[in-house]
Write a protein that holds these residues in place. Sequence first.
Motif, PDB file in Angstrom:
ATOM      1  N   VAL A 162      52.212  45.529  85.529  1.00  0.00           N
ATOM      2  CA  VAL A 162      52.209  46.735  84.696  1.00  0.00           C
ATOM      3  C   VAL A 162      53.364  46.671  83.693  1.00  0.00           C
ATOM      4  O   VAL A 162      53.178  46.953  82.501  1.00  0.00           O
ATOM      5  N   ALA A 163      54.540  46.299  84.169  1.00  0.00           N
ATOM      6  CA  ALA A 163      55.709  46.231  83.284  1.00  0.00           C
ATOM      7  C   ALA A 163      55.476  45.251  82.142  1.00  0.00           C
ATOM      8  O   ALA A 163      55.819  45.531  80.975  1.00  0.00           O
ATOM      9  N   GLY A 164      54.874  44.100  82.453  1.00  0.00           N
ATOM     10  CA  GLY A 164      54.637  43.103  81.417  1.00  0.00           C
ATOM     11  C   GLY A 164      53.621  43.569  80.389  1.00  0.00           C
ATOM     12  O   GLY A 164      53.849  43.456  79.177  1.00  0.00           O
ATOM     13  N   VAL A 165      52.498  44.117  80.851  1.00  0.00           N
ATOM     14  CA  VAL A 165      51.455  44.592  79.927  1.00  0.00           C
ATOM     15  C   VAL A 165      51.951  45.792  79.131  1.00  0.00           C
ATOM     16  O   VAL A 165      51.713  45.887  77.908  1.00  0.00           O
ATOM     17  N   VAL A 206      42.370  46.574  84.449  1.00  0.00           N
ATOM     18  CA  VAL A 206      42.574  47.889  85.060  1.00  0.00           C
ATOM     19  C   VAL A 206      43.894  48.492  84.581  1.00  0.00           C
ATOM     20  O   VAL A 206      43.983  49.693  84.301  1.00  0.00           O
ATOM     21  N   ILE A 207      44.904  47.655  84.453  1.00  0.00           N
ATOM     22  CA  ILE A 207      46.206  48.137  83.960  1.00  0.00           C
ATOM     23  C   ILE A 207      46.077  48.649  82.530  1.00  0.00           C
ATOM     24  O   ILE A 207      46.568  49.736  82.196  1.00  0.00           O
ATOM     25  N   VAL A 208      45.423  47.875  81.671  1.00  0.00           N
ATOM     26  CA  VAL A 208      45.221  48.306  80.280  1.00  0.00           C
ATOM     27  C   VAL A 208      44.454  49.618  80.247  1.00  0.00           C
ATOM     28  O   VAL A 208      44.807  50.547  79.495  1.00  0.00           O
ATOM     29  N   HIS A 209      43.414  49.710  81.046  1.00  0.00           N
ATOM     30  CA  HIS A 209      42.593  50.928  81.118  1.00  0.00           C
ATOM     31  C   HIS A 209      43.464  52.151  81.395  1.00  0.00           C
ATOM     32  O   HIS A 209      43.355  53.184  80.701  1.00  0.00           O
ATOM     33  N   GLU A 210      44.335  52.050  82.390  1.00  0.00           N
ATOM     34  CA  GLU A 210      45.161  53.210  82.761  1.00  0.00           C
ATOM     35  C   GLU A 210      46.279  53.468  81.753  1.00  0.00           C
ATOM     36  O   GLU A 210      46.627  54.623  81.501  1.00  0.00           O
ATOM     37  N   LEU A 211      46.831  52.433  81.168  1.00  0.00           N
ATOM     38  CA  LEU A 211      47.856  52.636  80.141  1.00  0.00           C
ATOM     39  C   LEU A 211      47.275  53.388  78.940  1.00  0.00           C
ATOM     40  O   LEU A 211      47.905  54.315  78.414  1.00  0.00           O
ATOM     41  N   VAL A 212      46.080  53.000  78.516  1.00  0.00           N
ATOM     42  CA  VAL A 212      45.449  53.686  77.383  1.00  0.00           C
ATOM     43  C   VAL A 212      45.187  55.146  77.723  1.00  0.00           C
ATOM     44  O   VAL A 212      45.283  56.031  76.865  1.00  0.00           O
ATOM     45  N   HIS A 213      44.894  55.428  78.987  1.00  0.00           N
ATOM     46  CA  HIS A 213      44.686  56.817  79.410  1.00  0.00           C
ATOM     47  C   HIS A 213      45.938  57.672  79.228  1.00  0.00           C
ATOM     48  O   HIS A 213      45.833  58.904  79.153  1.00  0.00           O
ATOM     49  N   MET A 214      47.087  57.066  79.166  1.00  0.00           N
ATOM     50  CA  MET A 214      48.312  57.842  78.963  1.00  0.00           C
ATOM     51  C   MET A 214      48.280  58.579  77.632  1.00  0.00           C
ATOM     52  O   MET A 214      48.853  59.665  77.503  1.00  0.00           O
ATOM     53  N   ARG A 215      47.608  57.997  76.639  1.00  0.00           N
ATOM     54  CA  ARG A 215      47.531  58.632  75.319  1.00  0.00           C
ATOM     55  C   ARG A 215      46.122  59.110  74.971  1.00  0.00           C
ATOM     56  O   ARG A 215      45.953  59.918  74.066  1.00  0.00           O
ATOM     57  N   GLN A 216      45.141  58.597  75.690  1.00  0.00           N
ATOM     58  CA  GLN A 216      43.750  58.978  75.441  1.00  0.00           C
ATOM     59  C   GLN A 216      43.113  59.300  76.793  1.00  0.00           C
ATOM     60  O   GLN A 216      42.573  58.423  77.463  1.00  0.00           O
ATOM     61  N   PRO A 217      43.173  60.554  77.240  1.00  0.00           N
ATOM     62  CA  PRO A 217      42.811  60.890  78.621  1.00  0.00           C
ATOM     63  C   PRO A 217      41.313  60.944  78.927  1.00  0.00           C
ATOM     64  O   PRO A 217      40.939  61.245  80.051  1.00  0.00           O
ATOM     65  N   ASP A 218      40.468  60.656  77.947  1.00  0.00           N
ATOM     66  CA  ASP A 218      39.026  60.722  78.185  1.00  0.00           C
ATOM     67  C   ASP A 218      38.419  59.316  78.159  1.00  0.00           C
ATOM     68  O   ASP A 218      39.133  58.323  78.137  1.00  0.00           O
TER      69      ASP A 218
END
Length: 230
Positions: free
Chosen positions: A137-140, A186-198
């Motif tokens: 997660v830290a790296g991505v 999966v990490i990218v998916h959740e990181l993007v959710h931080m700014r785009q929650p849908d």
Amino acid sequence: MVQKEITMNPLRPDRIIRSRRRTISLEITRDAVLVVRAPLRTTEAYIGSLIEQKRAWIEKKMAEMKGRPAPGKRRFVQGEEFLFLGKFYSLEILAGSDAGISLGDRFYIGEERLPECRRLLIAWYTEKAASILPARVAGVAAILDYRPKKIRISDTRRRWASCSTSGTLSFCWRLVLAPPEVIDYVIVHELVHMRQPDHSNLFWEKVRLAMPDYERHREWLRENEQMLAI
């Protein structure tokens, strides 16, 4: 000839989760459960209307989930294979030994510990997840310029990961059975959710920009999720 009007029974969500999110989303879990995630003040009438609009998609996804074969029951016997980071390793039982789980060219366990093999494997995978996932997660996140506040390792059975409104990312320990590139999706998916929650088109476009081949990894997870069970 008089034609009878056919009335379909309304679809009802199995769970409604309200939070301070701004958008509403529908999710079909691996158990064919319909989960609605909605803003706090969303009315049930609006939720019902949205579900009816998406009826065809919901019924299709539920049929897909119900049609998937159930995973074979684990036996924990000599030669049985278990995944770790996308590779299969055979189980080797050490005669007369009380050794716990270890990994070399295969998984090893002492014969005397075999009755608790499942519990020991889960503990081993969870420990590995606690070191591998936060590091990835830290790296991505550094590459994509995201700053999650906290990383949690969980034992959820319906979701691989989640993102809270406070910036905490939670990941199921079973993810470490998957290949590294699938973990990164999966990490990218959740990181993007931080700014785009849908899960709007904009969300998926942001995922694509971060990981152009994400669809291949997403499909692997869908097709092989049954193998990620212990």
